[in-house]
Write a protein that holds these residues in place. Structure first.
Motif, PDB file in Angstrom:
ATOM      1  N   GLU A 190       0.237  13.038 -11.923  1.00 42.31           N
ATOM      2  CA  GLU A 190      -0.751  13.667 -12.159  1.00 42.31           C
ATOM      3  C   GLU A 190      -1.961  14.361 -10.929  1.00 42.31           C
ATOM      4  O   GLU A 190      -2.639  14.624 -11.670  1.00 42.31           O
ATOM      5  N   ILE A 191      -1.661  13.006 -10.150  1.00 43.09           N
ATOM      6  CA  ILE A 191      -2.305  13.696  -8.448  1.00 43.09           C
ATOM      7  C   ILE A 191      -1.537  15.107  -8.054  1.00 43.09           C
ATOM      8  O   ILE A 191      -2.553  16.142  -7.891  1.00 43.09           O
ATOM      9  N   ALA A 192      -0.304  15.137  -7.836  1.00 41.50           N
ATOM     10  CA  ALA A 192      -0.125  15.944  -7.331  1.00 41.50           C
ATOM     11  C   ALA A 192       0.324  17.490  -7.598  1.00 41.50           C
ATOM     12  O   ALA A 192       0.031  18.618  -6.769  1.00 41.50           O
ATOM     13  N   CYS A 193       0.113  17.451  -9.701  1.00 42.79           N
ATOM     14  CA  CYS A 193       0.266  18.438  -9.266  1.00 42.79           C
ATOM     15  C   CYS A 193      -1.978  19.418  -9.303  1.00 42.79           C
ATOM     16  O   CYS A 193      -1.420  20.530 -10.210  1.00 42.79           O
ATOM     17  N   ARG A 194      -2.618  18.231  -9.078  1.00 46.10           N
ATOM     18  CA  ARG A 194      -3.750  19.159  -9.178  1.00 46.10           C
ATOM     19  C   ARG A 194      -4.303  19.035  -7.350  1.00 46.10           C
ATOM     20  O   ARG A 194      -5.307  19.378  -7.169  1.00 46.10           O
ATOM     21  N   ARG A 195      -3.195  18.812  -6.258  1.00 42.41           N
ATOM     22  CA  ARG A 195      -3.888  18.714  -5.098  1.00 42.41           C
ATOM     23  C   ARG A 195      -3.023  20.420  -4.619  1.00 42.41           C
ATOM     24  O   ARG A 195      -3.238  21.124  -5.387  1.00 42.41           O
ATOM     25  N   ALA A 196      -4.000  20.485  -3.238  1.00 36.04           N
ATOM     26  CA  ALA A 196      -4.120  21.598  -3.226  1.00 36.04           C
ATOM     27  C   ALA A 196      -3.285  21.723  -1.383  1.00 36.04           C
ATOM     28  O   ALA A 196      -3.442  23.218  -0.602  1.00 36.04           O
ATOM     29  N   ALA A 197      -3.575  20.575  -0.766  1.00 31.53           N
ATOM     30  CA  ALA A 197      -3.198  20.921   0.598  1.00 31.53           C
ATOM     31  C   ALA A 197      -1.456  19.909   0.817  1.00 31.53           C
ATOM     32  O   ALA A 197      -0.737  20.552  -0.355  1.00 31.53           O
ATOM     33  N   GLY A 198      -1.197  19.875   1.711  1.00 31.33           N
ATOM     34  CA  GLY A 198       0.240  19.585   2.438  1.00 31.33           C
ATOM     35  C   GLY A 198       1.189  18.536   1.456  1.00 31.33           C
ATOM     36  O   GLY A 198       0.097  18.209   1.359  1.00 31.33           O
ATOM     37  N   PRO A 199       2.026  18.259   2.372  1.00 35.58           N
ATOM     38  CA  PRO A 199       2.510  17.148   1.871  1.00 35.58           C
ATOM     39  C   PRO A 199       2.329  15.811   2.004  1.00 35.58           C
ATOM     40  O   PRO A 199       1.388  15.881   3.009  1.00 35.58           O
ATOM     41  N   ILE A 200       2.741  14.465   1.475  1.00 37.72           N
ATOM     42  CA  ILE A 200       2.113  13.488   1.127  1.00 37.72           C
ATOM     43  C   ILE A 200       3.452  12.642   1.573  1.00 37.72           C
ATOM     44  O   ILE A 200       4.398  13.118   1.450  1.00 37.72           O
ATOM     45  N   ASP A 201       3.353  11.000   1.885  1.00 34.87           N
ATOM     46  CA  ASP A 201       4.348  10.322   1.642  1.00 34.87           C
ATOM     47  C   ASP A 201       3.240   9.083   0.309  1.00 34.87           C
ATOM     48  O   ASP A 201       2.066   8.512   0.333  1.00 34.87           O
ATOM     49  N   TRP A 202       4.230   8.963  -0.486  1.00 36.14           N
ATOM     50  CA  TRP A 202       3.324   8.523  -1.947  1.00 36.14           C
ATOM     51  C   TRP A 202       4.273   6.735  -1.610  1.00 36.14           C
ATOM     52  O   TRP A 202       5.666   7.273  -1.875  1.00 36.14           O
ATOM     53  N   VAL A 203       3.978   5.662  -1.715  1.00 41.42           N
ATOM     54  CA  VAL A 203       4.349   4.787  -1.993  1.00 41.42           C
ATOM     55  C   VAL A 203       3.773   3.864  -2.885  1.00 41.42           C
ATOM     56  O   VAL A 203       2.297   3.634  -3.385  1.00 41.42           O
ATOM     57  N   ILE A 204       4.925   3.342  -3.969  1.00 38.79           N
ATOM     58  CA  ILE A 204       4.721   2.531  -4.570  1.00 38.79           C
ATOM     59  C   ILE A 204       4.521   1.156  -4.835  1.00 38.79           C
ATOM     60  O   ILE A 204       5.464   0.530  -3.839  1.00 38.79           O
ATOM     61  N   TRP A 205       3.238   0.105  -4.104  1.00 36.24           N
ATOM     62  CA  TRP A 205       3.386  -0.879  -4.191  1.00 36.24           C
ATOM     63  C   TRP A 205       3.853  -1.529  -4.907  1.00 36.24           C
ATOM     64  O   TRP A 205       3.056  -1.390  -5.555  1.00 36.24           O
ATOM     65  N   SER A 206       5.402  -1.968  -5.080  1.00 38.00           N
ATOM     66  CA  SER A 206       5.213  -2.934  -6.599  1.00 38.00           C
ATOM     67  C   SER A 206       5.039  -4.611  -5.670  1.00 38.00           C
ATOM     68  O   SER A 206       6.197  -5.414  -5.363  1.00 38.00           O
ATOM     69  N   TRP A 207       4.770  -5.656  -6.920  1.00 31.49           N
ATOM     70  CA  TRP A 207       4.282  -6.949  -6.498  1.00 31.49           C
ATOM     71  C   TRP A 207       4.294  -8.077  -7.819  1.00 31.49           C
ATOM     72  O   TRP A 207       4.464  -6.933  -8.704  1.00 31.49           O
ATOM     73  N   PRO A 208       4.691  -8.848  -7.804  1.00 29.90           N
ATOM     74  CA  PRO A 208       5.246  -9.863  -9.250  1.00 29.90           C
ATOM     75  C   PRO A 208       4.263 -10.106  -9.979  1.00 29.90           C
ATOM     76  O   PRO A 208       3.184 -11.077  -9.471  1.00 29.90           O
ATOM     77  N   SER A 209       3.439  -9.094 -10.637  1.00 32.31           N
ATOM     78  CA  SER A 209       2.841  -9.220 -11.515  1.00 32.31           C
ATOM     79  C   SER A 209       3.057  -9.083 -13.362  1.00 32.31           C
ATOM     80  O   SER A 209       2.087  -9.405 -13.858  1.00 32.31           O
ATOM     81  N   ALA A 210       3.779  -9.241 -13.550  1.00 38.92           N
ATOM     82  CA  ALA A 210       4.844  -9.340 -14.855  1.00 38.92           C
ATOM     83  C   ALA A 210       4.275 -10.273 -14.673  1.00 38.92           C
ATOM     84  O   ALA A 210       4.720 -11.996 -14.765  1.00 38.92           O
ATOM     85  N   LYS A 211       3.677 -10.875 -16.571  1.00 36.77           N
ATOM     86  CA  LYS A 211       3.658 -11.613 -17.445  1.00 36.77           C
ATOM     87  C   LYS A 211       4.849 -12.414 -17.126  1.00 36.77           C
ATOM     88  O   LYS A 211       6.291 -12.860 -18.342  1.00 36.77           O
ATOM     89  N   GLU A 212       4.172 -14.450 -17.105  1.00 36.46           N
ATOM     90  CA  GLU A 212       5.887 -15.089 -17.857  1.00 36.46           C
ATOM     91  C   GLU A 212       5.833 -16.254 -17.873  1.00 36.46           C
ATOM     92  O   GLU A 212       6.454 -17.231 -18.796  1.00 36.46           O
ATOM     93  N   LYS A 213       4.164 -16.660 -17.926  1.00 37.36           N
ATOM     94  CA  LYS A 213       3.655 -17.604 -18.760  1.00 37.36           C
ATOM     95  C   LYS A 213       2.414 -17.574 -18.925  1.00 37.36           C
ATOM     96  O   LYS A 213       2.068 -16.211 -20.127  1.00 37.36           O
ATOM     97  N   PHE A 214       1.631 -18.446 -20.519  1.00 32.47           N
ATOM     98  CA  PHE A 214       0.320 -18.573 -20.862  1.00 32.47           C
ATOM     99  C   PHE A 214      -0.314 -17.701 -20.486  1.00 32.47           C
ATOM    100  O   PHE A 214      -0.702 -17.860 -19.601  1.00 32.47           O
ATOM    101  N   ILE A 215      -0.790 -16.526 -21.263  1.00 33.75           N
ATOM    102  CA  ILE A 215      -1.401 -15.479 -19.960  1.00 33.75           C
ATOM    103  C   ILE A 215      -3.267 -16.258 -19.486  1.00 33.75           C
ATOM    104  O   ILE A 215      -2.935 -16.483 -17.922  1.00 33.75           O
ATOM    105  N   SER A 216      -3.779 -17.567 -20.179  1.00 32.69           N
ATOM    106  CA  SER A 216      -4.328 -17.866 -19.468  1.00 32.69           C
ATOM    107  C   SER A 216      -4.082 -18.523 -17.657  1.00 32.69           C
ATOM    108  O   SER A 216      -4.948 -18.109 -16.808  1.00 32.69           O
ATOM    109  N   HIS A 217      -3.221 -19.672 -18.384  1.00 33.51           N
ATOM    110  CA  HIS A 217      -2.548 -19.801 -17.374  1.00 33.51           C
ATOM    111  C   HIS A 217      -1.601 -18.240 -15.690  1.00 33.51           C
ATOM    112  O   HIS A 217      -2.186 -19.052 -14.856  1.00 33.51           O
TER     113      HIS A 217
END
Length: 335
Positions: A124-151
């Motif tokens: 979504e961002i890359a196809c709207r950019r006008a400048a040169g190349p970048i490195d795109w990093v996906i920071w993947s952290w343990p956010s998946a739901k594992e317990k009852f949601i409030s806890h």
């Protein structure tokens, strides 16, 4: 960035929903066709895409290794195929003047979902950019739901402290390589982003700080979408107050009808607690030199309504893709 496209916020000025509305970008300020769908088939071919995952190391801030954290590093193709790599290889390919953009996802993302979302946002961002190349990093952290949601959500909120310190470690390495960085965070990912900039400046999170010299005036550009960050955390003397000492531009996309952030107070069970992503921001601490950060803010409830879906910000006239593309391109022109 000129004053037409942005608002210079006085760090001593209390900011609430009414004042934020004075800094909102109007539709006439957006580039023509900003809300249009991308017209190219593939993201910029010159961009390199990386996955840095902390899912296999501890998220307990008391036990985490901030000397030499053992991140999992992979290269990614545009369709998500992974090639194992290493932190040494990743850092060895940092090129001075070539920006690195780190994208941090929100709550309830599995590893595969984080990759899919990170690639989607990149496109979504890359196809709207006008400048040169970048490195795109996906920071993947343990956010998946594992317990009852409030806890579970309270546990993941605590994880963001550890993730902020881990990300600060990486940003320190970027700066050592002379690499300009841009950070993009959604929901709890926004909390990771501002926490990392606070920790980079020597601040503590969860009672821990990085075992290295603080860094200030890093001038990192930040884009936040519906951030689940407490309204006063960026204020002087508050939990993420040192973050502003490392921010150049801040792009904030928020929604005053967000049904999830409306219940933000349930995280700590303190009524009246509100999130920045709900359009409630009290004040900013100044940069380290006493100057004020640049804020571009856009209220998106007209198009999004009550949902808390990141993709809505990219698919509606709120134009997150165009706004983030400008933020990323500025790193090339300024640095």
């Amino acid at each position: 960035m000129d004053a037409v496209d942005s608002a210079l916020v006085d760090s001593s000025l209390p900011i609430d929903g009414s004042v934020l509305s004075e800094t909102v970008l109007s539709d006439t300020m957006l580039p023509a066709g900003a809300a249009d769908a991308c017209q190219i088939e593939e993201p910029l071919a010159q961009d390199r895409i990386w996955l840095i995952s902390t899912r296999r190391i501890t998220s307990n801030v008391c036990c985490a290794d901030f000397e030499q954290p053992r991140f999992s590093v992979s290269r990614l193709s545009a369709n998500g195929c992974q090639t194992p790599s290493s932190m040494d290889e990743y850092l060895g390919e940092r090129l001075p003047g070539r920006p690195t953009v780190v994208y941090v996802h929100g709550y309830r993302f599995t590893s595969s979902e984080a990759i899919r979302r990170g690639l989607r946002v990149h496109r979504e961002i890359a196809c709207r950019r006008a400048a040169g190349p970048i490195d795109w990093v996906i920071w993947s952290w343990p956010s998946a739901k594992e317990k009852f949601i409030s806890h579970d959500i309270r546990e993941k909120a605590k994880f963001t402290d550890t993730q902020g310190l881990y990300l600060a470690w990486l940003l320190k390495k970027h700066l050592g390589c002379g690499v300009p960085s841009t950070l993009i965070g959604y929901s709890f990912g926004g909390r990771v982003v501002t926490g990392s900039l606070h920790a980079l400046a020597g601040g503590s999170l969860g009672g821990r700080s990085l075992p290295c010299e603080p860094v200030v005036n890093a001038r990192i550009d930040v884009g936040l979408v519906a951030p689940a960050i407490e309204k006063d955390w960026l204020a002087p003397q508050d939990y993420h107050s040192l973050a502003t000492s490392n921010i150049d531009q801040l792009l904030l996309l928020y929604n005053q009808k967000d049904s999830v952030l409306k219940r933000y107070w349930l995280i700590d069970m303190v009524r009246g607690t509100m999130a920045i992503g709900f359009g409630r921001l009290q004040s900013f601490a100044p940069r380290a030199d006493g100057s004020r950060i640049w804020l571009r803010a856009r209220e998106c409830s007209t198009w999004i309504g009550h949902t808390h879906d990141e993709l809505d910000y990219y698919e509606c006239p709120c134009s997150a893709g165009s706004e983030m593309a400008q933020l990323v391109d500025d790193a090339l022109f300024v640095h």
